[in-house]
Design a protein around this motif. Structure first.
Motif, short mmCIF file in Angstrom:
data_model
loop_
_atom_site.label_atom_id
_atom_site.label_comp_id
_atom_site.label_asym_id
_atom_site.label_seq_id
_atom_site.Cartn_x
_atom_site.Cartn_y
_atom_site.Cartn_z
N GLU A 321 0.91 -1.30 0.08
CA GLU A 321 0.01 -0.05 -0.06
C GLU A 321 1.02 1.13 -0.15
OE1 GLU A 321 -3.14 -0.25 -0.26
OE2 GLU A 321 -3.07 -2.54 -0.14
N ARG A 322 0.12 2.36 -0.58
CA ARG A 322 1.10 3.46 -0.49
C ARG A 322 1.40 4.18 0.84
NH1 ARG A 322 1.49 8.22 -4.27
NH2 ARG A 322 0.36 7.01 -5.83
N PRO A 323 2.50 4.30 1.21
CA PRO A 323 2.81 4.82 2.59
C PRO A 323 2.57 6.27 2.78
CG PRO A 323 4.92 4.60 1.39
CD PRO A 323 3.82 4.14 0.43
N ALA A 324 2.59 6.36 4.17
CA ALA A 324 1.90 7.95 4.41
C ALA A 324 3.03 9.07 3.91
CB ALA A 324 1.77 8.01 5.85
N HIS A 325 4.30 8.81 3.92
CA HIS A 325 5.10 9.53 3.52
C HIS A 325 5.40 9.95 2.15
CE1 HIS A 325 7.58 6.13 3.40
NE2 HIS A 325 8.37 6.73 2.65
N THR A 326 4.57 9.09 1.32
CA THR A 326 4.66 9.42 0.08
C THR A 326 3.18 9.49 -0.70
OG1 THR A 326 5.15 6.92 -0.67
CG2 THR A 326 6.87 8.81 -0.83
N ASN A 361 41.51 -20.49 -3.25
CA ASN A 361 42.07 -20.00 -4.25
C ASN A 361 41.87 -18.60 -4.26
OD1 ASN A 361 42.90 -22.46 -5.58
ND2 ASN A 361 40.98 -22.88 -5.77
N GLY A 362 41.30 -18.08 -3.34
CA GLY A 362 41.30 -16.64 -3.23
C GLY A 362 39.92 -16.14 -4.08
N HIS A 363 39.07 -17.07 -4.19
CA HIS A 363 37.68 -16.64 -4.90
C HIS A 363 36.49 -16.71 -3.94
CE1 HIS A 363 34.56 -16.82 -7.64
NE2 HIS A 363 35.14 -16.46 -8.63
N VAL A 364 35.60 -15.60 -3.84
CA VAL A 364 34.60 -15.68 -3.32
C VAL A 364 33.71 -16.85 -3.21
CG1 VAL A 364 32.92 -14.72 -4.78
CG2 VAL A 364 32.61 -14.32 -2.32
N ARG A 365 33.37 -17.43 -2.12
CA ARG A 365 32.65 -18.81 -1.75
C ARG A 365 31.34 -18.41 -0.98
NH1 ARG A 365 32.33 -20.53 3.20
NH2 ARG A 365 34.03 -20.07 4.60
N ALA A 366 31.24 -17.23 -0.25
CA ALA A 366 30.09 -17.02 0.44
C ALA A 366 30.09 -15.63 1.15
CB ALA A 366 30.03 -17.86 1.90
N LEU A 367 28.85 -15.04 1.48
CA LEU A 367 28.69 -14.03 2.21
C LEU A 367 28.42 -14.33 3.63
CD1 LEU A 367 26.75 -11.76 -0.38
CD2 LEU A 367 29.13 -11.91 -0.18
N GLN A 368 28.81 -13.47 4.60
CA GLN A 368 28.34 -13.55 6.08
C GLN A 368 27.53 -12.16 6.03
OE1 GLN A 368 31.21 -12.00 9.45
NE2 GLN A 368 31.00 -14.05 9.96
N VAL A 369 26.23 -12.64 6.62
CA VAL A 369 25.24 -11.55 6.80
C VAL A 369 24.56 -11.70 8.08
CG1 VAL A 369 24.77 -11.89 4.22
CG2 VAL A 369 23.59 -13.29 5.78
N SER A 370 23.77 -10.74 8.39
CA SER A 370 22.96 -10.83 9.64
C SER A 370 21.48 -10.04 9.10
CB SER A 370 23.58 -10.32 10.85
OG SER A 370 23.89 -8.82 10.58
N ASP A 371 20.53 -10.48 10.01
CA ASP A 371 19.31 -9.59 9.72
C ASP A 371 19.24 -8.43 10.31
OD1 ASP A 371 18.16 -11.74 8.08
OD2 ASP A 371 17.51 -12.63 9.97
N VAL A 372 18.67 -7.36 9.90
CA VAL A 372 18.50 -6.06 10.74
C VAL A 372 17.01 -5.62 10.66
CG1 VAL A 372 20.79 -5.23 10.01
CG2 VAL A 372 18.97 -4.73 8.30
N THR A 373 16.80 -4.97 11.72
CA THR A 373 15.16 -4.24 11.75
C THR A 373 15.53 -2.85 11.95
OG1 THR A 373 15.45 -4.34 14.22
CG2 THR A 373 14.54 -6.30 12.90
N TRP A 374 14.40 -2.02 11.37
CA TRP A 374 14.32 -0.76 11.06
C TRP A 374 13.40 -0.10 12.21
CZ3 TRP A 374 18.11 2.07 8.06
CH2 TRP A 374 18.76 1.40 7.24
N GLU A 375 13.58 1.17 12.82
CA GLU A 375 12.88 1.91 13.55
C GLU A 375 12.39 2.86 12.47
OE1 GLU A 375 13.11 5.32 16.85
OE2 GLU A 375 14.80 4.03 16.72
N THR A 376 10.99 3.14 12.59
CA THR A 376 10.46 4.01 11.67
C THR A 376 9.77 5.29 12.45
OG1 THR A 376 8.46 2.69 11.66
CG2 THR A 376 9.88 2.48 9.95
N ASP A 377 9.40 6.23 11.75
CA ASP A 377 8.78 7.24 12.37
C ASP A 377 7.30 7.33 12.21
OD1 ASP A 377 8.50 8.31 9.85
OD2 ASP A 377 9.61 9.95 9.77
N ALA A 378 6.37 8.33 12.60
CA ALA A 378 5.04 8.33 12.61
C ALA A 378 4.55 8.07 11.28
CB ALA A 378 4.34 9.29 13.36
N MET A 379 5.34 8.61 10.53
CA MET A 379 5.02 8.52 8.83
C MET A 379 5.45 7.12 8.11
SD MET A 379 3.53 11.64 8.10
CE MET A 379 3.87 11.92 6.38
#
Length: 489
Positions: A321-326, A361-379
């Motif tokens: 759905e269209r968010p309040a800030h746009t 061999n110096g070639h990428v084999r994987a990514l190390q990642v983690s999840d993040v959550t975001w704080e939002t304002d009233a909009m």
């Protein structure tokens, strides 16, 4: 309007697309055209809304209700004339513009927007088919000369408008063929390159000269342009990619998205590839970045028969759905699925890359990642992020494509030679009122002035800059402005 109740009678419908399993076997465009009756119905959906906010939603100020009415009447020449009053290249915008005009469509408040972008593409293709598209440069010339540096959409728009005003224009391009990111960035399945070639041929008939394989500041001194031409326009694209300087960044198999896209576009056009091949074939691919460039990488990887494709976004998944800030009529931040995603892609939201992991061999084999959550304002606007505890893990991959956008302009040598002022963010200083830098006779338009943006904004910038250059050269101008909506100049 042609049919004042059309928006009640007909639903929004888009042309048919080839099935993913078919279109991923080649690099051709896969979206068809409307049958005549369907095109007639879609044009009929443009309502008599009183105040057409689509005008303001479009950076070009396209006169949308009027050309929709002409399509409804099947007056193709009138539709073409109305459309090209404000847009030099509808064949580009009709294929690759995200259509902010549709987000601003009054009908979209309570229903689905008019299919403006598709109608625009149909108008120009029918105009070419019927022979309405001709060179527009006048026979009588002004005797003034202009150099345009860069042949992307901004540079092409500047050149087209100045040629229409009677000036002699030379476009300098550092790559093998003109088109800029239209040619070397946008995949062929979204924009086949014969579409660009067709337009370049028309522009050459208008007297515009294209000098390719010429990088100003290296192959040709910048001050030579100032000595040789009455005005100089800087119209280079934003091609400096954002990096991700994490542990393991030096590993093989990690590439910028534009290097990957540019290589494949060259292959399709039978142009020699620069540097070692970057291929997704039989690899687990991770695209970091959730924008259009990342989506394009997904489409190419699927066509190269990658084993699996994943796309990372740092932000949380947007709402449907269209968010309040746009609010309407602004372009909304909503969840979108591109045609490339339809072809196969694991999309990860709210995920942060922490390190690139390599093999012996110096070639990428994987990514190390983690999840993040975001704080939002009233909009609903995102403010700060926080890592989810115990979410760190590895995701296997043999090819990483960085598609996190672009910053500053990599034209320091050129800008230093000219002596133009530059902002802290690397953009060239020039007000929107004149598009002229601090150096008299040197102008700037497009990404070099406003930063990474849309093709429709690049064309708009080029057109508006051309008006100011014409005033600089002649003391006045007859070139139309996007601010003169409804004036058929």
């Amino acid at each position: 309007m042609g049919n004042i109740t059309g928006f009640k009678q007909f639903e929004r419908a888009l042309p048919a697309k080839e099935a993913p399993q078919v279109r991923t076997t080649n690099y051709q465009e896969f979206i068809g055209l409307y049958p005549p009756e369907a095109l007639h119905q879609q044009a009929a959906r443009c309502m008599n809304c009183g105040i057409p906010f689509c005008h303001s939603g479009c950076p070009l100020g396209n006169i949308i209700p009027e050309f929709n009415e002409a399509v409804y009447r099947q007056d193709w020449e009138d539709a073409y004339q109305i459309l090209t009053t404000t847009n030099n290249f509808p064949e580009f915008t009709g294929r690759i513009c995200p259509a902010p005009c549709e987000s601003a469509c009054v009908l979209s408040i309570h229903s689905t927007a008019v299919a403006i972008e598709e109608i625009e593409k149909h108008i120009i293709e029918i105009a070419f088919e019927k022979g309405y598209v001709h060179p527009t440069a006048p026979v009588l010339k002004t005797g003034k000369t202009v150099a345009v540096v860069g042949s992307g959409p901004a540079g092409l728009a500047v050149a087209a408008q100045l040629a229409k005003a009677g000036h002699a224009v030379t476009v300098f391009e550092r790559d093998e063929q003109p088109g800029g990111l239209l040619r070397y960035g946008v995949p062929d399945f979204k924009l086949e390159k014969w579409v660009i070639d067709r337009r370049i041929e028309l522009m050459e008939k208008d007297g515009i000269v294209f000098r390719c394989n010429t990088e100003i500041g290296r192959d040709l001194p910048a001050d030579e342009l100032q000595r040789t031409f009455d005005a100089v326009v800087l119209a280079g694209g934003a091609i400096a990619p954002r990096d991700l300087p994490l542990p393991g960044r030096e590993l093989a198999g990690i590439h910028y998205a534009m290097d990957y896209l540019g290589q494949q576009n060259r292959r399709v056009s039978n142009i020699p590839v620069q540097g070692p091949d970057i291929l997704a074939t039989d690899k687990h691919v991770v695209v970091i970045g959730s924008g259009d460039t990342g989506s394009d990488c997904v489409g190419i990887a699927n066509r190269q028969q990658a084993t699996a494709v994943a796309q990372f976004a740092l932000m949380n998944q947007p709402s449907n759905e269209r968010p309040a800030h746009t609010p309407w009529p602004h372009y909304p931040t909503v969840f979108r699925t591109s045609s490339s995603h339809e072809e196969g892609c694991q999309r990860h939201w709210g995920i942060s890359t922490k390190a690139f992991l390599g093999d012996e061999n110096g070639h990428v084999r994987a990514l190390q990642v983690s999840d993040v959550t975001w704080e939002t304002d009233a909009m609903g606007r995102r403010l700060t992020s926080e890592e989810v505890p115990n979410s760190t893990r590895e995701i296997p991959c043999e090819l990483v494509l960085l598609a996190m956008g672009f910053h500053a302009n990599p034209y320091e040598g050129l800008l230093a030679q000219l002596g133009v002022g530059v902002e802290k963010n690397g953009l060239v200083q020039a007000p929107e009122t004149t598009y002229q830098t601090n150096v008299p006779g040197v102008f700037v338009a497009g990404d070099m002035r406003r930063g990474q943006s849309l093709v429709v904004w690049a064309i708009s910038e080029g057109r508006e800059a051309a008006r100011q250059i014409d005033v600089f050269l002649m003391g006045q101008t007859a070139l139309p402005s996007k601010n003169a909506v409804g004036m058929f100049a």
